[in-house]
Design a protein around this motif. Structure first.
Motif, PDB file in Angstrom:
ATOM      1  N   ASN A 425       0.899  -1.197   0.214  1.00 21.96           N
ATOM      2  CA  ASN A 425       0.056   0.035  -0.268  1.00 21.96           C
ATOM      3  C   ASN A 425       0.558   0.999   0.057  1.00 21.96           C
ATOM      4  N   PHE A 426       1.862   1.252   1.060  1.00 23.40           N
ATOM      5  CA  PHE A 426       2.701   2.176   0.886  1.00 23.40           C
ATOM      6  C   PHE A 426       3.455   2.787  -0.088  1.00 23.40           C
ATOM      7  N   ILE A 427       4.263   1.085  -0.906  1.00 21.87           N
ATOM      8  CA  ILE A 427       4.949   1.434  -2.523  1.00 21.87           C
ATOM      9  C   ILE A 427       3.872   1.814  -3.352  1.00 21.87           C
ATOM     10  N   GLN A 428       2.663   1.558  -3.544  1.00 21.92           N
ATOM     11  CA  GLN A 428       1.618   2.513  -4.553  1.00 21.92           C
ATOM     12  C   GLN A 428       1.917   3.494  -4.081  1.00 21.92           C
ATOM     13  N   ALA A 429       1.607   3.594  -3.252  1.00 26.36           N
ATOM     14  CA  ALA A 429       1.124   5.019  -2.603  1.00 26.36           C
ATOM     15  C   ALA A 429       2.410   6.434  -3.351  1.00 26.36           C
ATOM     16  N   MET A 430       3.361   5.951  -3.065  1.00 26.90           N
ATOM     17  CA  MET A 430       4.493   6.650  -3.586  1.00 26.90           C
ATOM     18  C   MET A 430       4.966   6.782  -4.700  1.00 26.90           C
ATOM     19  N   ILE A 431       4.459   5.298  -5.804  1.00 21.68           N
ATOM     20  CA  ILE A 431       4.753   5.492  -6.873  1.00 21.68           C
ATOM     21  C   ILE A 431       3.169   7.070  -7.455  1.00 21.68           C
ATOM     22  N   GLY A 432       1.795   6.122  -6.646  1.00 20.41           N
ATOM     23  CA  GLY A 432       0.541   7.219  -7.789  1.00 20.41           C
ATOM     24  C   GLY A 432       0.836   8.737  -7.740  1.00 20.41           C
ATOM     25  N   LEU A 433       1.441   9.099  -6.045  1.00 22.18           N
ATOM     26  CA  LEU A 433       1.888  10.385  -6.262  1.00 22.18           C
ATOM     27  C   LEU A 433       3.272  11.324  -6.814  1.00 22.18           C
ATOM     28  N   LEU A 434       4.099  10.171  -6.964  1.00 24.87           N
ATOM     29  CA  LEU A 434       5.071  10.839  -8.346  1.00 24.87           C
ATOM     30  C   LEU A 434       4.381  10.956  -9.160  1.00 24.87           C
ATOM     31  N   ILE A 435       4.122  10.074 -10.461  1.00 28.27           N
ATOM     32  CA  ILE A 435       2.795  10.244 -11.035  1.00 28.27           C
ATOM     33  C   ILE A 435       2.247  11.523 -11.325  1.00 28.27           C
ATOM     34  N   SER A 436       1.718  11.869 -10.359  1.00 28.47           N
ATOM     35  CA  SER A 436       1.129  13.045 -10.081  1.00 28.47           C
ATOM     36  C   SER A 436       2.004  14.570 -10.009  1.00 28.47           C
ATOM     37  N   MET A 437       2.883  14.124  -9.631  1.00 32.86           N
ATOM     38  CA  MET A 437       3.862  15.089  -9.581  1.00 32.86           C
ATOM     39  C   MET A 437       4.620  15.436 -10.720  1.00 32.86           C
ATOM     40  N   VAL A 438       5.053  13.737 -11.409  1.00 36.88           N
ATOM     41  CA  VAL A 438       5.547  14.722 -12.629  1.00 36.88           C
ATOM     42  C   VAL A 438       4.739  14.177 -13.694  1.00 36.88           C
ATOM     43  N   VAL A 439       3.895  13.807 -13.902  1.00 34.17           N
ATOM     44  CA  VAL A 439       2.729  14.193 -14.992  1.00 34.17           C
ATOM     45  C   VAL A 439       2.575  16.053 -15.436  1.00 34.17           C
ATOM     46  N   ALA A 440       2.719  16.631 -13.997  1.00 29.41           N
ATOM     47  CA  ALA A 440       1.725  18.237 -13.155  1.00 29.41           C
ATOM     48  C   ALA A 440       3.222  18.637 -13.339  1.00 29.41           C
ATOM     49  N   ALA A 441       4.132  18.324 -13.381  1.00 31.18           N
ATOM     50  CA  ALA A 441       5.750  19.002 -13.886  1.00 31.18           C
ATOM     51  C   ALA A 441       5.695  19.135 -14.754  1.00 31.18           C
ATOM     52  N   ILE A 442       5.442  17.961 -15.666  1.00 33.67           N
ATOM     53  CA  ILE A 442       5.983  18.122 -17.494  1.00 33.67           C
ATOM     54  C   ILE A 442       4.511  19.329 -18.057  1.00 33.67           C
ATOM     55  N   PHE A 443       3.340  19.172 -17.945  1.00 35.27           N
ATOM     56  CA  PHE A 443       2.827  20.150 -18.411  1.00 35.27           C
ATOM     57  C   PHE A 443       2.932  21.076 -17.764  1.00 35.27           C
ATOM     58  N   GLY A 444       3.738  21.641 -16.806  1.00 33.78           N
ATOM     59  CA  GLY A 444       3.576  22.992 -16.090  1.00 33.78           C
ATOM     60  C   GLY A 444       4.345  23.514 -16.800  1.00 33.78           C
ATOM     61  N   PHE A 445       5.773  22.438 -17.227  1.00 37.84           N
ATOM     62  CA  PHE A 445       6.640  23.591 -18.498  1.00 37.84           C
ATOM     63  C   PHE A 445       6.103  23.425 -19.236  1.00 37.84           C
ATOM     64  N   ILE A 446       5.369  23.141 -19.621  1.00 38.99           N
ATOM     65  CA  ILE A 446       4.891  22.689 -21.505  1.00 38.99           C
ATOM     66  C   ILE A 446       4.239  24.296 -20.852  1.00 38.99           C
ATOM     67  N   PHE A 447       3.101  24.188 -20.396  1.00 35.41           N
ATOM     68  CA  PHE A 447       2.300  25.411 -20.426  1.00 35.41           C
ATOM     69  C   PHE A 447       2.699  26.524 -19.843  1.00 35.41           C
ATOM     70  N   THR A 448       3.942  26.840 -19.005  1.00 32.96           N
ATOM     71  CA  THR A 448       4.888  28.143 -18.762  1.00 32.96           C
ATOM     72  C   THR A 448       4.880  28.513 -20.293  1.00 32.96           C
ATOM     73  N   LYS A 449       5.299  30.105 -19.429  1.00 35.25           N
ATOM     74  CA  LYS A 449       5.678  30.937 -20.908  1.00 35.25           C
ATOM     75  C   LYS A 449       7.362  31.374 -20.233  1.00 35.25           C
ATOM     76  N   ARG A 450       8.073  31.570 -21.213  1.00 28.15           N
ATOM     77  CA  ARG A 450       8.981  31.993 -20.127  1.00 28.15           C
ATOM     78  C   ARG A 450       9.082  33.172 -20.069  1.00 28.15           C
ATOM     79  N   ASP A 451       7.635  33.880 -19.729  1.00 27.83           N
ATOM     80  CA  ASP A 451       8.173  35.550 -19.911  1.00 27.83           C
ATOM     81  C   ASP A 451       7.014  35.271 -18.389  1.00 27.83           C
ATOM     82  N   GLU A 452       6.802  33.938 -17.952  1.00 30.60           N
ATOM     83  CA  GLU A 452       5.528  34.280 -16.892  1.00 30.60           C
ATOM     84  C   GLU A 452       5.496  35.336 -16.238  1.00 30.60           C
ATOM     85  N   LYS A 453       4.606  36.205 -15.361  1.00 30.95           N
ATOM     86  CA  LYS A 453       4.569  36.525 -14.109  1.00 30.95           C
ATOM     87  C   LYS A 453       3.104  36.397 -12.974  1.00 30.95           C
ATOM     88  N   LEU A 454       3.360  36.727 -11.899  1.00 29.27           N
ATOM     89  CA  LEU A 454       2.431  36.792 -11.250  1.00 29.27           C
ATOM     90  C   LEU A 454       1.025  37.494 -12.030  1.00 29.27           C
TER      91      LEU A 454
END
Length: 455
Positions: A425-454
């Protein structure tokens, strides 16, 4: 932040006491029931020092402050004219039924969240120590720590009675007694060895006995009903008799009424709702993972995620585990992933620093609102990256039947909630959370503009 000055400015900006019909706070937000939200200038409120953002949801005007909101709330109560021990019940007659329900749930559960979260972490650590052989299950140390981690769930009816009374405008102390009566040892012993469904009698009337420890719905319904009786008694009983008559009548009416009618209905009703939700998760795991993992941040943005929290709490309290809580972890770790993508892609110092701060805050405290309102809501494509990451990770967690043994908020510090006798259960949880983070990071990188601002 000057909490007193900020409280005064918010008070003035929302229209003063004449426009405030109720108030409470959760982990990060000052939640106000306003008679007329249209007279409030959101931009004026946002410009106040200490205010991160504002949101409208659950029939409330929500002002995002952050983790220091309890200190601001104390000062705000003084400005309004209340005290730190008396939450003003909502008297706003407007709004839809759904908004009123969400608002009530928020006001009832928000004060208990620190106790629930702390107990959940302690429970996870105790399980880990037991599995490692550091603390024997039959030792006094284990029993003491077990009591420390589980008492909040056992005595949940008493705690909820108190917070429900504050929300509905009844006496908190008489309400706590009503909750305590449901847990009284001699009352519980009437069930004998049969358990739930055993029958006893009250002046000849049959009483279906139930075990009320760790239950949620029965006591909330009971105190809601009690609030009407209490207000009627308070209005019609003369002042010189109130000290004796109001408590005596309240207890002699509400305790039998709760045990005979409200309690059993609440138990069966609560179990029915929880069973329906759990059935849906079991039979449509991937869909549930996508909807909760991806959509949780949307619910949080409107403040209506509180409607789901009682189901998770009920699952933990009654069966000892929950499948929904891991899906909220997927959301939080997807938010962290999105901040990684922004930090890697953007070149503006302000947005990179804000993203890094958000990552650390969520990792340690599970509080996503500052990042949600300060970054994602104002950058919809980046929010979309987070939703995609949460949906993918949530689908994996649901497919792998990942559960938590406690009601906790998704962060690195609450990983012990995934510890079960089955290490998978713990191992699968860590895998699932890593998937969430990596997928969001990849798409976040793609969707963010170089000149993105708050924004």
């Amino acid at each position: 932040m000057d909490f007193k000055r900020t409280a005064e400015k918010i008070y003035q900006a929302v229209g003063g006491s004449s426009n405030i019909s109720g108030m409470t706070h959760c982990a990060t937000r000052l939640r106000l029931n306003l008679k007329d939200e249209s007279i409030v200038d959101d931009n004026k409120v946002k410009d106040i020092d200490g205010v991160i953002n504002v949101a409208h949801g659950s029939g409330q005007y929500q002002i995002l402050i952050g983790l220091e909101v309890p200190k601001l709330y104390e000062e705000f109560e003084k400005v309004v004219g209340g005290t730190s021990d008396q939450d003003a019940p909502s008297t706003d007659a407007g709004g839809s039924v759904a908004n009123k329900i969400f608002s009530a749930i928020s006001g009832i559960f928000a004060p208990l969240l620190p106790a629930l979260a702390g107990s959940g972490i302690l429970r996870g650590i105790l399980i880990l120590c037991t599995q490692l052989g550091w603390i024997p299950e039959k030792s006094g140390t284990y029993t003491i720590l077990y009591a420390a981690s589980m008492s909040v769930f056992y005595f949940l009816p008493v705690l909820l009675a108190y917070t429900s009374a504050k929300r509905f405008g009844a006496s908190p102390y008489l309400s706590a007694i009503i909750g305590g009566a449901l847990l009284y040892p001699d009352f519980i012993s009437l069930m004998g060895t049969k358990g739930n469904g055993a029958i006893t009698h009250f002046f000849g009337m049959p009483v279906v006995l139930m075990n009320y420890n760790s239950t949620v719905v029965p006591i909330i319904l009971s105190i809601w009903v009690f609030s009407f009786l209490y207000k009627w008694l308070d209005k019609h009983v003369s002042e010189n008799l109130k000290l004796v008559v109001v408590p005596a009548v309240s207890l002699v009416v509400m305790i039998p009424l709760t045990m005979i009618v409200i309690g059993p209905l609440g138990v069966y009703g609560g179990d029915l709702v929880a069973n329906v939700v759990n059935w849906a998760i079991v039979h449509s795991r991937i869909l549930a993972g996508i909807l909760v993992g991806g959509g949780w941040s949307v619910l949080v943005s409107f403040g209506i995620h509180w409607a789901v929290n009682p189901i998770m709490i009920n699952n933990i309290a009654t069966v000892g585990y929950d499948f929904i809580c891991p899906l909220t972890f997927a959301c939080n770790f997807a938010v962290m992933g999105a901040t990684i993508g922004v930090w890697l892609k953007a070149r503006d110092t302000n947005i990179r620093n804000f993203a890094l701060t958000g990552f650390v805050t969520i990792a340690l405290s599970a509080i996503i609102e500052p990042t949600l309102f300060g970054l994602l809501v104002n950058n919809r494509k980046i929010w979309g990256a987070q939703i995609i990451g949460g949906a993918v990770g949530g689908a994996y967690l649901a497919l792998m039947h990942v559960s938590t043994n406690a009601f906790v908020f998704g962060s690195v510090t609450t990983f012990p909630a995934f510890i079960e006798k089955n290490s998978g259960n713990f191992i699968q949880a860590m895998i699932g959370l890593l998937i969430s983070m990596v997928v969001a990071a990849i798409f976040g990188f793609i969707f963010t503009k170089r000149d993105e601002k708050l924004a």
